[in-house]
Design a protein around this motif. Sequence first.
Motif, PDB file in Angstrom:
ATOM      1  N   VAL A  40       2.394  -6.996  -5.693  1.00 60.17           N
ATOM      2  CA  VAL A  40       2.461  -5.872  -4.776  1.00 60.17           C
ATOM      3  C   VAL A  40       1.969  -4.608  -5.482  1.00 60.17           C
ATOM      4  O   VAL A  40       2.395  -4.330  -6.611  1.00 60.17           O
ATOM      5  CB  VAL A  40       3.932  -5.662  -4.326  1.00 60.17           C
ATOM      6  N   PRO A  41       1.109  -3.829  -4.822  1.00 63.03           N
ATOM      7  CA  PRO A  41       0.757  -2.540  -5.415  1.00 63.03           C
ATOM      8  C   PRO A  41       1.949  -1.595  -5.310  1.00 63.03           C
ATOM      9  O   PRO A  41       2.735  -1.668  -4.369  1.00 63.03           O
ATOM     10  CB  PRO A  41      -0.417  -2.046  -4.565  1.00 63.03           C
ATOM     11  N   LYS A  42       2.080  -0.730  -6.284  1.00 71.46           N
ATOM     12  CA  LYS A  42       3.209   0.201  -6.278  1.00 71.46           C
ATOM     13  C   LYS A  42       3.047   1.286  -5.215  1.00 71.46           C
ATOM     14  O   LYS A  42       4.029   1.844  -4.753  1.00 71.46           O
ATOM     15  CB  LYS A  42       3.396   0.811  -7.665  1.00 71.46           C
ATOM     16  N   VAL A  43       1.819   1.553  -4.817  1.00 71.65           N
ATOM     17  CA  VAL A  43       1.569   2.499  -3.730  1.00 71.65           C
ATOM     18  C   VAL A  43       1.672   1.737  -2.412  1.00 71.65           C
ATOM     19  O   VAL A  43       1.007   0.720  -2.239  1.00 71.65           O
ATOM     20  CB  VAL A  43       0.170   3.138  -3.873  1.00 71.65           C
ATOM     21  N   GLU A  44       2.523   2.218  -1.517  1.00 71.62           N
ATOM     22  CA  GLU A  44       2.672   1.556  -0.216  1.00 71.62           C
ATOM     23  C   GLU A  44       1.409   1.724   0.608  1.00 71.62           C
ATOM     24  O   GLU A  44       0.991   2.838   0.902  1.00 71.62           O
ATOM     25  CB  GLU A  44       3.848   2.167   0.561  1.00 71.62           C
ATOM     26  N   THR A  45       0.813   0.610   0.945  1.00 71.43           N
ATOM     27  CA  THR A  45      -0.310   0.556   1.868  1.00 71.43           C
ATOM     28  C   THR A  45      -0.026  -0.632   2.769  1.00 71.43           C
ATOM     29  O   THR A  45       0.234  -1.727   2.275  1.00 71.43           O
ATOM     30  CB  THR A  45      -1.646   0.337   1.120  1.00 71.43           C
ATOM     31  N   ASP A  46      -0.062  -0.421   4.069  1.00 67.69           N
ATOM     32  CA  ASP A  46       0.310  -1.469   5.012  1.00 67.69           C
ATOM     33  C   ASP A  46      -0.630  -2.670   4.936  1.00 67.69           C
ATOM     34  O   ASP A  46      -0.196  -3.801   4.746  1.00 67.69           O
ATOM     35  CB  ASP A  46       0.353  -0.898   6.428  1.00 67.69           C
ATOM     36  N   PHE A  48      -3.847  -4.976   3.494  1.00 64.29           N
ATOM     37  CA  PHE A  48      -4.533  -5.361   2.262  1.00 64.29           C
ATOM     38  C   PHE A  48      -5.903  -4.699   2.144  1.00 64.29           C
ATOM     39  O   PHE A  48      -6.250  -4.144   1.110  1.00 64.29           O
ATOM     40  CB  PHE A  48      -4.657  -6.888   2.220  1.00 64.29           C
ATOM     41  N   PHE A  49      -6.684  -4.734   3.202  1.00 61.68           N
ATOM     42  CA  PHE A  49      -8.046  -4.212   3.124  1.00 61.68           C
ATOM     43  C   PHE A  49      -8.115  -2.700   3.301  1.00 61.68           C
ATOM     44  O   PHE A  49      -9.204  -2.133   3.340  1.00 61.68           O
ATOM     45  CB  PHE A  49      -8.966  -4.942   4.101  1.00 61.68           C
ATOM     46  N   ASP A  50      -6.965  -2.031   3.341  1.00 65.92           N
ATOM     47  CA  ASP A  50      -6.937  -0.574   3.330  1.00 65.92           C
ATOM     48  C   ASP A  50      -6.736  -0.010   1.928  1.00 65.92           C
ATOM     49  O   ASP A  50      -6.814   1.203   1.744  1.00 65.92           O
ATOM     50  CB  ASP A  50      -5.832  -0.038   4.256  1.00 65.92           C
ATOM     51  N   VAL A  51      -6.487  -0.863   0.940  1.00 68.47           N
ATOM     52  CA  VAL A  51      -6.360  -0.348  -0.429  1.00 68.47           C
ATOM     53  C   VAL A  51      -7.748   0.049  -0.925  1.00 68.47           C
ATOM     54  O   VAL A  51      -8.771  -0.448  -0.447  1.00 68.47           O
ATOM     55  CB  VAL A  51      -5.693  -1.366  -1.402  1.00 68.47           C
ATOM     56  N   SER A  52      -7.788   0.942  -1.885  1.00 70.77           N
ATOM     57  CA  SER A  52      -9.071   1.422  -2.408  1.00 70.77           C
ATOM     58  C   SER A  52      -9.821   0.291  -3.109  1.00 70.77           C
ATOM     59  O   SER A  52      -9.224  -0.699  -3.551  1.00 70.77           O
ATOM     60  CB  SER A  52      -8.844   2.564  -3.389  1.00 70.77           C
ATOM     61  N   ASP A  53     -11.124   0.457  -3.211  1.00 72.09           N
ATOM     62  CA  ASP A  53     -11.950  -0.537  -3.906  1.00 72.09           C
ATOM     63  C   ASP A  53     -11.505  -0.694  -5.355  1.00 72.09           C
ATOM     64  O   ASP A  53     -11.462  -1.810  -5.879  1.00 72.09           O
ATOM     65  CB  ASP A  53     -13.429  -0.141  -3.870  1.00 72.09           C
TER      66      ASP A  53
END
Length: 129
Positions: A40-46, A48-53
């Motif tokens: 899990v990334p520590k930054v909440e992002t709903d 998967f494909f919305d996380v930065s490249d």
Amino acid sequence: MTIFSKIIKGEIPSYRIAENDHFYAFLDIFPLMEGHTLIVPKVETDKFFDVSDELMAEWLLFAKPIAKAIEKAVPCNRVGMCVVGLEVPHAHMHLVPINSADDLNFTRAKLKLSPEEFKQVQERIIAGL
């Protein structure tokens, strides 16, 4: 705050496998197979494909040694990777030891492991890192 953020912050106990500044890896408490690990990334992002490249690339590099350690710790043909993202609104990756594609079937019954069994799997995976 999602359940994963609470796990990352230590508010909910987990069987931690690895951690760095951006990711937290821990055993899934409702595993498909022994050794089933969530990253899990520590930054909440709903989604998967919305996380930065940049984070996406780091995610795979973080997952690689964990997958190799799972392969050493749990008898399997390989470690499968899956992103479903419906259970928790916090992007996460599943690393699952598999012997067939059906081992990634999330609709089937989950394993019920004791705390001692989780601890043993956790220790075997960490030893392989």
